[in-house]
Scaffold this active site. Sequence first.
Site, PDB file in Angstrom:
ATOM      1  N   GLU A  99     -68.675   2.559  59.129  1.00 58.79           N
ATOM      2  CA  GLU A  99     -69.191   2.844  57.786  1.00 58.79           C
ATOM      3  C   GLU A  99     -68.499   4.054  57.157  1.00 58.79           C
ATOM      4  O   GLU A  99     -68.047   4.003  56.020  1.00 58.79           O
ATOM      5  CB  GLU A  99     -70.701   3.103  57.841  1.00 58.79           C
ATOM      6  CG  GLU A  99     -71.237   3.516  56.479  1.00 58.79           C
ATOM      7  CD  GLU A  99     -72.740   3.697  56.408  1.00 58.79           C
ATOM      8  OE1 GLU A  99     -73.398   3.810  57.457  1.00 58.79           O
ATOM      9  OE2 GLU A  99     -73.254   3.733  55.284  1.00 58.79           O
ATOM     10  N   ASP A 119     -72.179   1.498  62.690  1.00 61.40           N
ATOM     11  CA  ASP A 119     -72.941   2.324  61.746  1.00 61.40           C
ATOM     12  C   ASP A 119     -73.469   3.504  62.566  1.00 61.40           C
ATOM     13  O   ASP A 119     -74.348   3.346  63.414  1.00 61.40           O
ATOM     14  CB  ASP A 119     -74.101   1.513  61.155  1.00 61.40           C
ATOM     15  CG  ASP A 119     -74.791   2.253  60.021  1.00 61.40           C
ATOM     16  OD1 ASP A 119     -74.618   3.482  59.913  1.00 61.40           O
ATOM     17  OD2 ASP A 119     -75.522   1.600  59.258  1.00 61.40           O
ATOM     18  N   ILE A 121     -75.176   6.238  61.814  1.00 64.73           N
ATOM     19  CA  ILE A 121     -76.603   6.498  61.558  1.00 64.73           C
ATOM     20  C   ILE A 121     -77.065   5.448  60.565  1.00 64.73           C
ATOM     21  O   ILE A 121     -76.657   5.460  59.397  1.00 64.73           O
ATOM     22  CB  ILE A 121     -76.857   7.910  60.985  1.00 64.73           C
ATOM     23  CG1 ILE A 121     -76.396   8.990  61.962  1.00 64.73           C
ATOM     24  CG2 ILE A 121     -78.351   8.081  60.664  1.00 64.73           C
ATOM     25  CD1 ILE A 121     -76.738  10.422  61.527  1.00 64.73           C
ATOM     26  N   ASP A 122     -77.882   4.531  61.022  1.00 54.75           N
ATOM     27  CA  ASP A 122     -78.477   3.578  60.094  1.00 54.75           C
ATOM     28  C   ASP A 122     -79.858   4.116  59.751  1.00 54.75           C
ATOM     29  O   ASP A 122     -80.708   4.290  60.632  1.00 54.75           O
ATOM     30  CB  ASP A 122     -78.569   2.186  60.725  1.00 54.75           C
ATOM     31  CG  ASP A 122     -78.980   1.173  59.676  1.00 54.75           C
ATOM     32  OD1 ASP A 122     -78.378   1.162  58.594  1.00 54.75           O
ATOM     33  OD2 ASP A 122     -79.939   0.413  59.926  1.00 54.75           O
ATOM     34  N   THR A 124     -79.848   6.786  57.047  1.00 52.94           N
ATOM     35  CA  THR A 124     -79.467   8.179  56.750  1.00 52.94           C
ATOM     36  C   THR A 124     -80.517   8.869  55.878  1.00 52.94           C
ATOM     37  O   THR A 124     -80.813  10.053  56.095  1.00 52.94           O
ATOM     38  CB  THR A 124     -78.074   8.229  56.091  1.00 52.94           C
ATOM     39  OG1 THR A 124     -77.141   7.666  57.005  1.00 52.94           O
ATOM     40  CG2 THR A 124     -77.644   9.648  55.766  1.00 52.94           C
ATOM     41  N   ASP A 249     -74.530  -2.603  59.030  1.00 51.06           N
ATOM     42  CA  ASP A 249     -75.986  -2.453  59.098  1.00 51.06           C
ATOM     43  C   ASP A 249     -76.627  -3.545  59.964  1.00 51.06           C
ATOM     44  O   ASP A 249     -77.663  -3.310  60.590  1.00 51.06           O
ATOM     45  CB  ASP A 249     -76.610  -2.550  57.696  1.00 51.06           C
ATOM     46  CG  ASP A 249     -76.188  -1.410  56.778  1.00 51.06           C
ATOM     47  OD1 ASP A 249     -76.267  -0.256  57.224  1.00 51.06           O
ATOM     48  OD2 ASP A 249     -75.788  -1.681  55.626  1.00 51.06           O
TER      49      ASP A 249
HETATM   50  N1  2AM Z   1     -75.876  -0.364  49.043  1.00 45.68           N
HETATM   51  C1  2AM Z   1     -76.863  -0.667  49.881  1.00 45.68           C
HETATM   52  N2  2AM Z   1     -77.841  -1.483  49.480  1.00 45.68           N
HETATM   53  C2  2AM Z   1     -78.820  -1.795  50.317  1.00 45.68           C
HETATM   54  N3  2AM Z   1     -78.962  -1.288  51.547  1.00 45.68           N
HETATM   55  C3  2AM Z   1     -78.032  -0.457  51.993  1.00 45.68           C
HETATM   56  C4  2AM Z   1     -76.948  -0.094  51.178  1.00 45.68           C
HETATM   57  N4  2AM Z   1     -76.174   0.736  51.854  1.00 45.68           N
HETATM   58  C5  2AM Z   1     -76.738   0.905  53.040  1.00 45.68           C
HETATM   59  N5  2AM Z   1     -77.868   0.209  53.157  1.00 45.68           N
HETATM   60  C6  2AM Z   1     -78.758   0.186  54.328  1.00 45.68           C
HETATM   61  O1  2AM Z   1     -80.045  -0.311  53.992  1.00 45.68           O
HETATM   62  C7  2AM Z   1     -81.066   0.439  54.665  1.00 45.68           C
HETATM   63  C8  2AM Z   1     -81.889   1.243  53.706  1.00 45.68           C
HETATM   64  O2  2AM Z   1     -81.988   0.625  52.515  1.00 45.68           O
HETATM   65  C9  2AM Z   1     -80.319   1.273  55.637  1.00 45.68           C
HETATM   66  O3  2AM Z   1     -80.134   0.488  56.774  1.00 45.68           O
HETATM   67  C10 2AM Z   1     -79.023   1.562  54.923  1.00 45.68           C
HETATM   68  O4  2AM Z   1     -77.981   1.939  55.783  1.00 45.68           O
HETATM   69  P1  2AM Z   1     -77.465   3.487  55.925  1.00 45.68           P
HETATM   70  O5  2AM Z   1     -78.638   4.325  56.174  1.00 45.68           O
HETATM   71  O6  2AM Z   1     -76.518   3.401  57.042  1.00 45.68           O
HETATM   72  O7  2AM Z   1     -76.773   3.798  54.632  1.00 45.68           O
HETATM   73 MG    MG Z   2     -76.628   1.504  57.689  1.00 46.59          MG
HETATM   74 MG    MG Z   3     -75.172   4.548  58.116  1.00 48.04          MG
END
Ligand code: 2AM
Ligand code: MG
Ligand code: MG
Length: 335
Positions: A99, A119, A121-122, A124, A249
Site C-alpha cells: 500500500e 497492507d 496497517i489496515d 490506519t 485490504d
Molecule cells: N479509498 C478507500 N475507500 C474505501 N475503503 C478504503 C479506502 N482506502 C482504504 N480503505 C480501507 O477501508 C477500511 C476503512 O474504510 C480500511 O480497511 C481501509 O484501509 P487502510 O486503513 O489500510 O487505509
Molecule cells: Mg487497508
Molecule cells: Mg493500510
Amino acid sequence: MSLEELHSIFSVFALPIFDLSSNILRRTSRMADWTECMNYGIHIAREAREVILHAFRIKKAVMLKSSPADLVTETDQRVERMLISAIKAKYPHHKFIGEESVAAGEKLILTDSPTWIIDPIDGTANFVHRFPFVAISIAFAVNKQTEFGIVYSCIEDKLYSAQRGRGAFCNDIPLATSGQEDITKCLLVTEIGAERDQLALATMTSNIHRLLEIPVHGIRAVGTAAVDMCLISTGGADAYYHIGMHCWDIAASALIVSEAGGVVIDTNGSEFDMMARRVIAASSMSVARRIAQAIQAFPCERDDDPRAHPQKAQIEHSTDSGNDVHKKAGGHRRL
Ligand SMILES: Nc1ncnc2c1ncn2[C@@H]1O[C@H](CO)[C@@H](O)[C@H]1OP(=O)(O)O
Ligand SMILES: [Mg+2]
Ligand SMILES: [Mg+2]
C-alpha cells in the site's frame, strides 16, 4: 500381435515415461507448496505487530493521502519497509504490491511471479484514534492466484491464516462461516470508506438504507476491511460488502473467507476480482446474491489501471487534537 506381446512392448516404453511424468508431478507439487513462505510471513507479521503495539500507545504524526479521511502514519511506512526488506532478504526474486510503496509512486502490477500483497496497517484511522482494531494483511499470489493469506488483528492478538485448499484458522483453531442462507437473519458488516464526494456518500448511505429495509438484523463497521472479512470466516457476522477498498485490504481475507466455507463475489454478482475494488463476502451464495441485488457501486478506477497510480503526496504541517496532522497540499489521487 497378441495382447501379451503388446503389453510387454508398452511396459518397456511406458514405464520410464510414467516415471518421468510422476517425477515432474512430484516436483511441481513440491514447488507449489508455499508453506515455508507462509510460515515466514507469519513470523515477520509477529515482529511487525510489536512495532505497531508500541506505536499504538504513543502520539503519532499523521499525513493525508487521497482524501481528508485517507490517513497514513510513519508506522504504516516503517512496517511496510520492515516486511518487504525481510521478505526480500529471504526471497530475492519475489515481487511486491505494498500500500505505502504504491502511495509513494511505485507501479501496481500483478504478474504471474510470486507476489506479496501487503497492507502494513489496515485500519490506519483506528490506529490514529486508538480504536482497538488494527491489522497487518499479507497475501501471497502466484500466477495471479492467492496461495495463502495472513491477517493479524494486532490489538486483539488474533492471527488469521489460510492456505489454498487447506482451510482457514484463527490462532490455529479451524474456522467456519455461519452458513446462513436467509438474508433477513443476517448480521452484516460494511465500511464507510475514505471517499467523501457526493456520489460515493449518496451510494453508501442508500446501500445501507436498502439493506436495512429488507430487513437485516443489523449492520456493523469495525474500521478494517481485513478484520471485517475475517469476521465472516468465524461466523461472527454473516456477510460483508465494501466498495472502494484496494487489493491489499482484502486479498488475504478473501482467501480466509473462501477456505472457511464462505463465498466471495463482486458487488455486481460476477466473479471476485481483487483489482476491481468491489467485494461481497458471505456465508452462502444466496445471501451474497441478495446483497448484490440490493446494492449499487459508485465508480472507482481499478487498482491495476495505470491512471489510478498515485503521484507522490505533498505534505504540509498542522496540528489537530493531540495528534500531529500534516495536511496534503498537492494533488494525490487514489480514489
Ligand atoms: N479509498 C478507500 N475507500 C474505501 N475503503 C478504503 C479506502 N482506502 C482504504 N480503505 C480501507 O477501508 C477500511 C476503512 O474504510 C480500511 O480497511 C481501509 O484501509 P487502510 O486503513 O489500510 O487505509
Ligand atoms: Mg487497508
Ligand atoms: Mg493500510
